[in-house]
Design a protein around this motif. Structure first.
Motif, PDB file in Angstrom:
ATOM      1  N   LEU A   6       0.849  -1.191   0.000  1.00 48.13           N
ATOM      2  CA  LEU A   6       0.000   0.000   0.000  1.00 48.13           C
ATOM      3  C   LEU A   6       0.884   1.239   0.000  1.00 48.13           C
ATOM      4  CD1 LEU A   6      -2.487  -1.157   2.761  1.00 48.13           C
ATOM      5  CD2 LEU A   6      -3.051  -0.835   0.339  1.00 48.13           C
ATOM      6  N   VAL A   7       0.686   2.109  -0.983  1.00 49.68           N
ATOM      7  CA  VAL A   7       1.447   3.347  -1.081  1.00 49.68           C
ATOM      8  C   VAL A   7       0.498   4.478  -0.699  1.00 49.68           C
ATOM      9  CG1 VAL A   7       2.902   4.790  -2.545  1.00 49.68           C
ATOM     10  CG2 VAL A   7       2.790   2.303  -2.950  1.00 49.68           C
ATOM     11  N   ARG A  24      -4.966  -4.223   7.618  1.00 51.16           N
ATOM     12  CA  ARG A  24      -5.288  -5.149   8.716  1.00 51.16           C
ATOM     13  C   ARG A  24      -5.413  -6.585   8.219  1.00 51.16           C
ATOM     14  NH1 ARG A  24      -8.277  -0.523  10.423  1.00 51.16           N
ATOM     15  NH2 ARG A  24     -10.184  -1.247   9.436  1.00 51.16           N
ATOM     16  N   CYS A  25      -5.575  -6.769   6.902  1.00 49.45           N
ATOM     17  CA  CYS A  25      -5.724  -8.112   6.329  1.00 49.45           C
ATOM     18  C   CYS A  25      -4.432  -8.640   5.716  1.00 49.45           C
ATOM     19  CB  CYS A  25      -6.813  -8.096   5.260  1.00 49.45           C
ATOM     20  SG  CYS A  25      -8.463  -7.821   5.909  1.00 49.45           S
ATOM     21  N   GLY A  26      -3.327  -7.919   5.845  1.00 46.24           N
ATOM     22  CA  GLY A  26      -2.055  -8.447   5.370  1.00 46.24           C
ATOM     23  C   GLY A  26      -1.349  -7.642   4.295  1.00 46.24           C
ATOM     24  N   PHE A  27      -2.000  -6.624   3.725  1.00 39.79           N
ATOM     25  CA  PHE A  27      -1.277  -5.721   2.831  1.00 39.79           C
ATOM     26  C   PHE A  27      -0.274  -4.953   3.691  1.00 39.79           C
ATOM     27  CE2 PHE A  27      -4.859  -6.779   0.310  1.00 39.79           C
ATOM     28  CZ  PHE A  27      -4.706  -6.308  -0.997  1.00 39.79           C
ATOM     29  N   VAL A  28       0.864  -4.562   3.097  1.00 36.36           N
ATOM     30  CA  VAL A  28       1.941  -3.917   3.844  1.00 36.36           C
ATOM     31  C   VAL A  28       2.080  -2.462   3.391  1.00 36.36           C
ATOM     32  CG1 VAL A  28       4.433  -3.956   4.277  1.00 36.36           C
ATOM     33  CG2 VAL A  28       3.154  -6.101   4.102  1.00 36.36           C
ATOM     34  N   ALA A  46      11.443   5.897   0.654  1.00 35.35           N
ATOM     35  CA  ALA A  46      10.812   4.915   1.543  1.00 35.35           C
ATOM     36  C   ALA A  46      10.207   3.761   0.746  1.00 35.35           C
ATOM     37  CB  ALA A  46       9.750   5.602   2.395  1.00 35.35           C
ATOM     38  N   LEU A  47       9.581   4.058  -0.384  1.00 32.87           N
ATOM     39  CA  LEU A  47       9.032   3.002  -1.232  1.00 32.87           C
ATOM     40  C   LEU A  47      10.170   2.128  -1.775  1.00 32.87           C
ATOM     41  CD1 LEU A  47       6.787   1.529  -2.719  1.00 32.87           C
ATOM     42  CD2 LEU A  47       6.867   3.328  -4.474  1.00 32.87           C
ATOM     43  N   GLN A  48      11.247   2.753  -2.207  1.00 33.65           N
ATOM     44  CA  GLN A  48      12.389   1.990  -2.714  1.00 33.65           C
ATOM     45  C   GLN A  48      12.934   1.047  -1.653  1.00 33.65           C
ATOM     46  OE1 GLN A  48      13.637   1.127  -5.373  1.00 33.65           O
ATOM     47  NE2 GLN A  48      15.707   0.428  -4.904  1.00 33.65           N
ATOM     48  N   ALA A  49      13.008   1.497  -0.422  1.00 32.51           N
ATOM     49  CA  ALA A  49      13.517   0.648   0.656  1.00 32.51           C
ATOM     50  C   ALA A  49      12.652  -0.603   0.826  1.00 32.51           C
ATOM     51  CB  ALA A  49      13.594   1.431   1.964  1.00 32.51           C
ATOM     52  N   VAL A  50      11.343  -0.433   0.743  1.00 32.23           N
ATOM     53  CA  VAL A  50      10.436  -1.581   0.912  1.00 32.23           C
ATOM     54  C   VAL A  50      10.506  -2.502  -0.306  1.00 32.23           C
ATOM     55  CG1 VAL A  50       8.036  -2.292   1.233  1.00 32.23           C
ATOM     56  CG2 VAL A  50       8.922  -0.318   2.478  1.00 32.23           C
TER      57      VAL A  50
END
Length: 167
Positions: A6-7, A24-28, A46-50
């Motif tokens: 999720l962005v 809450r259902c498992g998306f990060v 931050a997105l690149q790090a993930v």
């Protein structure tokens, strides 16, 4: 295995927002919603790090300014991204307008206060995204009545290449 990232947009979504429900259902979160102000370089880093933290394929799910983060990220980085669901993006002048290097679906609202329908369709075309006309759904957020969003879950599943989103 496919990751579902999720962005977030500019602000912190309310507790009943569809993205918070999906988290809450498992998306990060990639990254967790930091709240205003929106600083593109910080969000892209931050997105690149993930994304870079794993070689597993990812489906990006971006809302509002999060769509801009995805476009800036794609202009500067590569990674194991299988596709992106871009939901009610604003369309400022100073953003990348080249096709994204992965399949994308752009959900456009007929009455989004942050982006006119024609501007959203034009932006989707610039990014090479398939347009989904969501009708008059406002900004597709809690304020416009979207806690649960089952149509969004179906769109994510089409981008996941057979992988089942959590939830």
């Amino acid at each position: 295995m496919t990751r579902f990232l999720l962005v977030p947009g500019r602000g912190v979504p309310l507790a009943n927002h569809w993205s918070r429900q999906w988290a809450r259902c498992g998306f990060v979160w990639a990254p967790p919603p930091p709240g205003p102000p929106y600083v593109a370089a910080d969000r892209v880093a931050a997105l690149q790090a993930v994304v870079a933290a794993s070689s597993e394929s990812a489906v990006l799910v971006a809302h509002s300014a999060g769509c801009l983060t995805v476009a800036f990220w794609a202009e500067q980085h590569t990674g194991p991204v299988a596709g992106a669901l871009l939901v009610t993006s604003p369309a400022p002048d100073d953003i990348p307008r080249r096709p994204l290097p992965f399949p994308a679906i752009m959900v456009v609202s007929r009455n989004d206060p942050h982006c006119g329908f024609d501007d959203g369709v034009r932006l989707a075309g610039d990014w090479g995204a398939r347009v989904v006309d969501a009708g008059p759904v406002g900004h597709l957020d809690s304020t416009s009545g979207f806690g649960p969003w089952p149509d969004g879950e179906k769109l994510v599943a089409t981008l996941a290449g057979g992988a089942v989103p959590p939830g």
